[in-house]
Design a protein around this motif. Structure first.
Motif, PDB file in Angstrom:
ATOM      1  N   UNK A  11       0.914  -1.545  -0.322  1.00 50.57           N
ATOM      2  CA  UNK A  11      -0.460  -0.413  -0.108  1.00 50.57           C
ATOM      3  C   UNK A  11       0.985   1.400   0.314  1.00 50.57           C
ATOM      4  N   UNK A  12       2.155   1.124   0.822  1.00 49.88           N
ATOM      5  CA  UNK A  12       3.064   2.441   0.643  1.00 49.88           C
ATOM      6  C   UNK A  12       4.382   2.117  -0.439  1.00 49.88           C
ATOM      7  N   UNK A  13       4.720   1.207  -0.244  1.00 53.87           N
ATOM      8  CA  UNK A  13       5.684   0.518  -1.053  1.00 53.87           C
ATOM      9  C   UNK A  13       6.218   0.001  -1.811  1.00 53.87           C
ATOM     10  N   UNK A  14       6.541   0.097  -3.492  1.00 53.81           N
ATOM     11  CA  UNK A  14       6.672  -1.048  -4.399  1.00 53.81           C
ATOM     12  C   UNK A  14       8.294  -1.454  -3.975  1.00 53.81           C
ATOM     13  N   UNK A  15       8.579  -2.686  -4.010  1.00 50.78           N
ATOM     14  CA  UNK A  15       9.962  -2.991  -3.712  1.00 50.78           C
ATOM     15  C   UNK A  15      10.279  -4.371  -5.389  1.00 50.78           C
ATOM     16  N   UNK A  16      11.461  -3.519  -5.875  1.00 50.41           N
ATOM     17  CA  UNK A  16      11.390  -4.381  -6.766  1.00 50.41           C
ATOM     18  C   UNK A  16      12.706  -5.100  -6.733  1.00 50.41           C
ATOM     19  N   UNK A  17      13.219  -6.352  -6.639  1.00 48.85           N
ATOM     20  CA  UNK A  17      14.750  -7.434  -6.486  1.00 48.85           C
ATOM     21  C   UNK A  17      15.072  -8.398  -7.749  1.00 48.85           C
ATOM     22  N   UNK A  18      16.349  -8.623  -7.916  1.00 45.80           N
ATOM     23  CA  UNK A  18      17.014  -8.911  -8.778  1.00 45.80           C
ATOM     24  C   UNK A  18      17.635  -9.946  -7.933  1.00 45.80           C
ATOM     25  N   UNK A  19      17.520 -10.904  -8.514  1.00 49.90           N
ATOM     26  CA  UNK A  19      18.255 -12.090  -7.104  1.00 49.90           C
ATOM     27  C   UNK A  19      18.962 -13.254  -8.251  1.00 49.90           C
ATOM     28  N   UNK A  20      20.383 -13.459  -8.496  1.00 53.58           N
ATOM     29  CA  UNK A  20      21.431 -14.519  -9.467  1.00 53.58           C
ATOM     30  C   UNK A  20      20.358 -16.062  -9.256  1.00 53.58           C
ATOM     31  N   UNK A  21      21.529 -16.655  -9.781  1.00 53.79           N
ATOM     32  CA  UNK A  21      20.882 -18.677  -9.658  1.00 53.79           C
ATOM     33  C   UNK A  21      20.924 -18.688  -7.852  1.00 53.79           C
ATOM     34  N   UNK A  22      22.627 -18.051  -7.826  1.00 56.72           N
ATOM     35  CA  UNK A  22      22.850 -18.503  -6.025  1.00 56.72           C
ATOM     36  C   UNK A  22      22.336 -17.263  -4.793  1.00 56.72           C
ATOM     37  N   UNK A  32       7.411   4.528  -3.803  1.00 56.35           N
ATOM     38  CA  UNK A  32       6.645   4.703  -3.001  1.00 56.35           C
ATOM     39  C   UNK A  32       5.295   4.475  -4.204  1.00 56.35           C
ATOM     40  N   UNK A  33       4.455   3.527  -4.256  1.00 59.25           N
ATOM     41  CA  UNK A  33       3.209   3.323  -4.056  1.00 59.25           C
ATOM     42  C   UNK A  33       2.957   4.682  -4.921  1.00 59.25           C
ATOM     43  N   UNK A  34       1.737   4.926  -3.824  1.00 61.65           N
ATOM     44  CA  UNK A  34       1.000   6.766  -3.912  1.00 61.65           C
ATOM     45  C   UNK A  34      -0.244   6.731  -4.399  1.00 61.65           C
ATOM     46  N   UNK A  35      -0.489   5.078  -4.364  1.00 62.72           N
ATOM     47  CA  UNK A  35      -2.154   5.062  -4.803  1.00 62.72           C
ATOM     48  C   UNK A  35      -1.831   4.610  -6.668  1.00 62.72           C
ATOM     49  N   UNK A  36      -0.817   4.619  -6.593  1.00 64.14           N
ATOM     50  CA  UNK A  36      -1.047   4.078  -7.986  1.00 64.14           C
ATOM     51  C   UNK A  36       0.361   3.574  -8.572  1.00 64.14           C
ATOM     52  N   UNK A  37      -0.381   2.122  -8.106  1.00 66.95           N
ATOM     53  CA  UNK A  37      -0.184   0.276  -8.411  1.00 66.95           C
ATOM     54  C   UNK A  37       1.103   0.589 -10.171  1.00 66.95           C
ATOM     55  N   UNK A  38       0.046   0.867 -11.048  1.00 69.39           N
ATOM     56  CA  UNK A  38       0.834  -0.199 -12.127  1.00 69.39           C
ATOM     57  C   UNK A  38       1.907   1.514 -12.910  1.00 69.39           C
ATOM     58  N   UNK A  67      -1.012  -6.274  -3.712  1.00 72.28           N
ATOM     59  CA  UNK A  67      -1.780  -5.738  -5.293  1.00 72.28           C
ATOM     60  C   UNK A  67      -1.249  -6.661  -6.707  1.00 72.28           C
ATOM     61  N   UNK A  68      -0.413  -7.971  -5.771  1.00 69.52           N
ATOM     62  CA  UNK A  68      -0.074  -8.828  -6.325  1.00 69.52           C
ATOM     63  C   UNK A  68      -0.455  -9.415  -7.155  1.00 69.52           C
TER      64      UNK A  68
END
Lengths: 319, 334
Positions: A11-22, A32-38, A67-68
Motif C-alpha cells: 500500500x505504501x511502497x513498491x519494491x523490486x529485487x533481482x537475484x541470481x541463481x545463487x 512509493x506506490x502513491x496509490x498508483x500501483x501500475x 497489489x500482487x
C-alpha cells in the motif's frame, strides 16, 4: 547471467529485487506506490532495467503484496503468492536459523513463526492499525521530526515517556497531553516506540511462541528506536537484515526461481511492459443485488483481465 | 390463497431451514425466504438497529425488512434453548420483542417459544407454531413428524461431506456436484457459528475461496454429536452455548484427528461467547504442531484483500509444510 525478478507492491511502497541463481541480490529498487500501483511497477521496472548489466536474462518473475494480482497480470508473473510467504522465504534464506519474523509495513504488521525453515504460524494485525508505518509517519510529522531522524532521536532519550499504545487515537491524545506538560521530544519519541512495540507484541504477537533468532523487517525496521524497544522488551538482540525494506521482493524473486524449476519457461513479458499503456477501470455489475465492483485491466485499450465479481461470470474473458 | 410465512435468510435459517419449511408447507402455507445477503440488505438492517451488536444480528434486521411486505407472517421463533442442557445467546430469546419494538408495522411475528433445555421439544410449542394454519393438533403433529424426517435426511447429506450451504441448495432442488468429482488436495476444517460461516456475505465467501485454493472443507455438522461431546470431554467445565459447544467440540475433534491439514475458526467481532471460546481453541491449537491453525475475526468489512492474503498464506503454509515433511521422509528413508 540468469536472474529472477521479484516485485512486492504494497500500500505504501513498491519494491523490486533481482537475484541470481545463487540467490544473491544483484539490484533492488524501493519506491512509493502513491496509490498508483501500475505506474509504480512500470517506473520500478525501468529503474531495474537501467541498473542491470547488459546481457542479464530474467528467467522468472513473481509478484507479491496487496497489489500482487494486478502486478502479476501486468508483468506476466510465473507465480503470485501472499507477502507472508515471500517474507518468510527471504528471511529464512538469509538467516537460516530464524524462528520469528516481525514485519511492519505501511498499513499492516505481521508476525511469522518459522521452524526448521518452514512457516508454522502467522498473524496479521486485525482491526488495529497502531504500530504500522503510516501511524509513525503521521506522528513524526506532528512532532516536527523528519521520519529519517525519528529512530536516532529515540535513542537519545534518557527517560522514555509512558504513552498508551493500545490504540492510535489514545496514543495521539496521550502524546499531546505529555507534550503540554513539558516532556521533551526525544523522550516522547522513545516512549512512542515502546508503546508500539507493546501493542505489536500484545496484539499481533498474542499467543505466539516468539523465540530468537528474531528478524525484524519491513519499512519500519529502519527505525532504530523500534529495534531497541523490541530488544528491551524481549531481552535479546533482534536482527535487522541488510535489505530489510525489500525483503518481500527478494522473497518473491526466490519464489520465482522455485517455480521455474518446475515450469521451466517464464511468462515474463519483458521490460517493455514499462512502456505499454495499461489502464484500469471499474464498474458496478447490476446482474444481481450483490452489486460487485468489477475491476478491468486494459492493455492498449483492450481488456486483458477482470476480477472483483463474486460469482465469477466476469472473470472469464470472451475471446 | 395460501398463507405466506416469511423466513429471514439469517441466523438459524442456516441450521433449521429444511425443518421449518417442510413443517409450514405440510400445513398448507407458502414459505418465502429472503434473498441471499447483499450489501443493500445489510445497510437496511443497520439503519434500523439501535445500539451496537454483532454482525449476524444486524443482518437479520435487513432480511426481516425485505420480507415485510411480501408475507402474512414472519417466523422468528423465540429460541432459548434448542438442545438439552445448553442455551443460545440471549439475543435469540429477545429477538421477536426487539424487532416488534423497533418496527411496529411488521406483519405478525410467529414467536414460538422453544426452550428444550429440560424436556426436549414439547407438543405445546409445536402446536403454537402451527395453529394459525391448521387447528387440528394431530395434523400439526404429523407435519412436524414429516419435517423431522426431511431434516434428518438433510443432516445425513451433510455427514456425507457436503457443506450445510450445499445441503440447503440440494433441499431446494438445486444441483450439487458430488464430493468425489472434486479435485481437492488439502483438507481444511472450518468452524464457527453456522450463520457466520455459511452466509457468503458474512464470511466473505470463504468456502468458495478455499475451494479455489483446492481445499476440501470439513465442518462441525459433518461429525456426529457424540464425537463433538467426545471432543470436549477433557475440558474442566461444560460449554453451555449450543454453537460454542459444537464449534469447540468440532475444533478439538479435528485437531486430534489425522483427517485435516488445517483448521480455521471464524468468529464475529463483538460476539461474547466467541471471544472466550477462541482462547480455548487457540490454546489447544497451539499445542498441536501437526495441524495449521488460524482464526479470522469478521465484521462489516467488504474489502476482501485482507482475507485473501491470509487464506493464500495459510494454504501455502500447509503445502510447504507437507513438502518439507516429504523431503525429510525421503532423506530419512535413504
Amino acid at each position: 547471467m540468469d536472474t529472477y525478478l521479484g516485485i512486492d507492491v504494497g500500500s505504501i511502497s513498491t519494491n523490486l529485487a533481482v537475484i541470481n541463481e545463487e540467490r544473491k541480490v544483484l539490484v533492488w529498487e524501493y519506491l512509493l506506490t502513491g496509490g498508483k500501483p501500475i505506474e509504480a511497477v512500470q517506473k520500478g521496472l525501468k529503474e531495474i532495467e537501467n541498473k542491470l548489466p547488459s546481457g542479464t536474462e530474467i528467467k522468472g518473475v513473481s509478484s507479491t503484496g496487496s497489489a500482487r494480482h494486478l502486478t502479476g497480470i501486468l508483468v506476466g508473473a510465473d507465480t503470485v503468492k501472499s507477502e507472508i510467504i515471500a517474507h518468510a522465504v527471504a528471511a529464512s534464506h538469509l538467516i537460516p536459523e530464524v524462528k520469528t519474523i516481525f514485519e511492519i509495513g505501511g498499513q499492516d504488521s505481521k508476525i511469522i513463526i518459522v521452524r526448521d525453515g518452514v512457516v508454522v504460524d502467522f498473524a496479521m494485525n486485525t482491526i488495529c492499525a497502531a504500530g504500522t508505518g503510516s501511524f509513525l509517519d503521521h506522528q513524526a510529522q506532528r512532532l516536527g521530526v523528519p521520519i529519517e531522524e525519528f529512530g536516532d532521536l529515540a535513542l537519545q532519550a534518557k527517560a522514555p515517556t509512558r504513552i498508551a499504545g493500545r490504540c492510535t487515537v489514545f496514543a495521539e491524545s496521550d502524546m499531546i497531553h505529555k507534550q503540554q506538560t513539558g516532556h521533551v521530544t526525544e523522550n516522547i519519541v522513545a516512549g512512542l516506540c515502546q508503546a508500539l512495540v507493546r501493542n505489536y507484541l500484545n496484539n499481533v504477537g498474542k499467543g505466539k511462541e516468539i523465540l530468537p533468532p528474531t528478524v525484524f523487517q519491513g519499512g519500519v525496521a529502519a527505525n532504530k528506536g523500534m529495534k531497541t524497544a523490541f530488544e528491551e522488551e524481549l531481552g535479546y538482540e533482534v536482527i535487522v537484515p541488510e535489505y530489510y525494506h525489500v525483503m518481500g521482493a527478494i522473497g518473491a524473486a526466490m519464489l520465482a526461481q522455485e517455480t521455474i524449476v518446475e515450469t521451466k519457461k517464464t511468462k515474463f513479458k519483458g521490460f517493455e511492459v514499462s512502456e505499454v499503456d495499461y489502464k484500469t477501470r471499474s464498474f458496478e455489475c447490476t446482474g444481481c443485488p450483490n452489486l460487485c465492483e468489477v475491476i478491468e485491466v486494459l492493455m492498449n485499450g483492450e481488456v486483458i483481465s477482470r476480477w472483483g465479481d463474486r460469482c465469477g461470470k466476469w472473470e472469464v474473458l470472451e475471446k | 390463497m395460501a398463507i405466506r410465512v416469511g423466513i429471514p435468510r439469517a441466523l438459524l435459517y442456516y441450521r433449521f431451514y429444511p425443518l421449518w419449511k417442510t413443517f409450514f408447507t405440510e400445513l398448507g402455507a407458502e414459505v418465502i425466504v429472503s434473498e441471499p445477503t447483499t450489501q443493500e440488505i445489510f445497510r437496511k438492517g443497520l439503519k434500523k438497529f439501535i445500539g451496537d451488536t454483532c454482525l449476524p444480528m444486524k443482518l437479520v434486521f435487513g432480511h426481516v425488512i425485505t420480507l415485510a411486505d411480501k408475507v402474512d407472517y414472519l417466523f422468528i421463533p423465540r429460541l432459548v434453548s434448542i438442545e438439552k442442557d445448553t442455551y443460545l445467546c440471549p439475543h435469540f430469546a429477545g429477538l421477536p420483542d426487539v424487532l416488534r419494538a423497533i418496527m411496529p408495522d411488521l406483519p405478525p411475528i410467529l414467536d414460538t417459544y422453544f426452550n428444550v433445555r429440560k424436556k426436549g421439544v414439547t407438543m405445546r410449542s409445536i402446536y403454537e407454531a402451527g395453529k394459525r394454519f391448521d387447528k387440528n393438533p394431530r395434523r400439526i403433529y404429523l407435519a412436524y413428524q414429516k419435517a423431522q424426517e426431511v431434516y434428518k435426511k438433510f443432516l445425513e447429506r451433510i455427514r456425507d461431506g457436503i457443506t450445510p450451504q450445499e445441503a440447503i441448495q440440494a433441499f431446494d432442488g438445486e444441483e450439487v456436484p458430488p464430493v468425489k468429482e472434486r479435485k481437492e488436495r488439502l483438507n481444511i476444517a472450518l468452524v464457527g457459528n453456522p450463520y457466520t460461516v455459511y452466509d457468503p456475505f458474512s464470511s466473505l465467501n470463504i468456502i468458495q475461496k478455499l475451494r479455489k485454493l483446492e481445499a476440501r472443507i470439513y465442518t462441525s455438522e459433518m461429525i456426529p454429536d457424540e464425537t463433538i461431546e467426545e471432543g470436549i470431554r477433557a475440558l474442566s467445565k461444560r460449554i453451555y452455548w449450543t454453537f460454542g459447544k459444537e464449534t469447540v467440540g468440532a475444533a478439538f475433534h479435528y485437531l486430534d484427528s489425522k483427517e485435516i491439514d488445517g483448521l480455521i475458526y471464524i468468529i464475529s467481532f463483538e460476539c461474547g461467547p466467541d471471544s472466550l471460546l477462541k482462547e480455548i481453541v487457540d490454546d489447544k491449537a497451539r499445542k498441536n504442531k501437526k495441524v495449521a491453525y488460524m482464526s479470522l475475526v469478521i465484521d462489516e468489512h467488504t474489502g476482501e484483500t485482507g482475507i485473501d492474503t491470509r487464506l493464500d498464506a495459510f494454504v501455502e503454509m500447509i503445502k510447504r509444510r507437507r513438502r518439507s515433511k516429504k523431503m525429510e521422509g525421503e532423506k530419512n528413508g535413504k
